[in-house]
Enzyme design. Structure first.
Site, PDB file in Angstrom:
ATOM      1  N   ASN A  10       0.794  -1.228   0.000  1.00 50.15           N
ATOM      2  CA  ASN A  10       0.000   0.000   0.000  1.00 50.15           C
ATOM      3  C   ASN A  10       0.829   1.283   0.000  1.00 50.15           C
ATOM      4  O   ASN A  10       0.274   2.374   0.113  1.00 50.15           O
ATOM      5  CB  ASN A  10      -1.004  -0.003   1.157  1.00 50.15           C
ATOM      6  CG  ASN A  10      -0.328   0.013   2.511  1.00 50.15           C
ATOM      7  OD1 ASN A  10       0.887  -0.080   2.623  1.00 50.15           O
ATOM      8  ND2 ASN A  10      -1.128   0.102   3.559  1.00 50.15           N
ATOM      9  N   CYS A  11       2.132   1.182  -0.147  1.00 49.95           N
ATOM     10  CA  CYS A  11       3.009   2.365  -0.220  1.00 49.95           C
ATOM     11  C   CYS A  11       2.829   3.030  -1.581  1.00 49.95           C
ATOM     12  O   CYS A  11       2.926   2.382  -2.623  1.00 49.95           O
ATOM     13  CB  CYS A  11       4.461   1.931  -0.021  1.00 49.95           C
ATOM     14  SG  CYS A  11       5.676   3.224  -0.363  1.00 49.95           S
ATOM     15  N   ASP A  12       2.567   4.335  -1.588  1.00 49.17           N
ATOM     16  CA  ASP A  12       2.338   5.059  -2.845  1.00 49.17           C
ATOM     17  C   ASP A  12       3.536   4.972  -3.787  1.00 49.17           C
ATOM     18  O   ASP A  12       3.364   4.821  -4.998  1.00 49.17           O
ATOM     19  CB  ASP A  12       1.992   6.527  -2.573  1.00 49.17           C
ATOM     20  CG  ASP A  12       0.600   6.690  -1.977  1.00 49.17           C
ATOM     21  OD1 ASP A  12      -0.241   5.770  -2.120  1.00 49.17           O
ATOM     22  OD2 ASP A  12       0.348   7.748  -1.354  1.00 49.17           O
ATOM     23  N   LYS A  15       3.641   1.599  -5.317  1.00 48.86           N
ATOM     24  CA  LYS A  15       2.591   1.507  -6.343  1.00 48.86           C
ATOM     25  C   LYS A  15       3.050   2.157  -7.647  1.00 48.86           C
ATOM     26  O   LYS A  15       2.854   1.596  -8.729  1.00 48.86           O
ATOM     27  CB  LYS A  15       1.307   2.178  -5.863  1.00 48.86           C
ATOM     28  CG  LYS A  15       0.574   1.407  -4.791  1.00 48.86           C
ATOM     29  CD  LYS A  15      -0.655   2.182  -4.352  1.00 48.86           C
ATOM     30  CE  LYS A  15      -1.344   1.525  -3.177  1.00 48.86           C
ATOM     31  NZ  LYS A  15      -2.500   2.315  -2.721  1.00 48.86           N
TER      32      LYS A  15
END
Length: 118
Positions: A10-12, A15
Site C-alpha cells: 500500500n506504499c504510494d 505503487k
C-alpha cells in the site's frame, strides 16, 4: 532473471514503481515486507551497497511515531539495522535488486529507464 522489488503493497511510491515496471513491460518479483518480513541477509547486502543512511526513511510516519530513544538508537548502522528488521516500514521504498547485482533505493523513473536501456 528478473529484478526483485521489495516494499509494502500500500506504499504510494511502491505503487508508482510497480505501475512503471508494468507499463514498461518489465517482469519482476515482488517481496512484501509486511507479509514476508525483511530478509536479513538481503538487508545486510543493501547496507553494504546503499548505506544505512539512504535505507533509513526518516521522512515517513513510522519514523515520526517512534520514541526519541528509538530514533537515537538508529543513529548508526547497527542500530538502524536492528530497527529495520523490527519495523520494516522504516526502510525507504522500494528497494530493487537488479539482475546485474545492483541495488537501488527509491523510485527514479529516469534512472530506471537508463538501467532498462542497458
Amino acid at each position: 532473471m528478473v529484478p526483485t522489488l521489495y516494499g509494502i503493497t500500500n506504499c504510494d511510491t511502491v505503487k508508482k514503481a510497480r505501475a512503471w515496471l508494468a507499463d514498461q513491460g518489465v517482469d519482476y518479483a515482488f517481496h512484501d515486507f509486511k507479509k514476508s518480513g525483511v530478509p536479513a541477509q538481503h538487508l545486510d547486502a543493501w547496507l553494504r551497497t546503499a548505506g544505512w543512511e539512504k535505507l533509513l526513511n526518516r521522512q515517513g510516519s513510522t519514523w515520526r511515531k517512534l520514541e526519541a530513544q528509538a530514533q537515537l538508537r538508529a543513529g548508526n548502522e547497527a542500530g538502524a539495522r536492528e530497527l529495520m528488521l523490527a519495523q520494516p516500514s522504516v526502510i525507504k521504498r522500494p528497494v530493487v535488486e537488479w539482475p546485474d547485482g545492483a541495488v537501488t533505493v527509491g523510485f527514479d523513473a529516469a534512472a530506471w529507464q537508463a538501467r532498462k536501456s542497458t
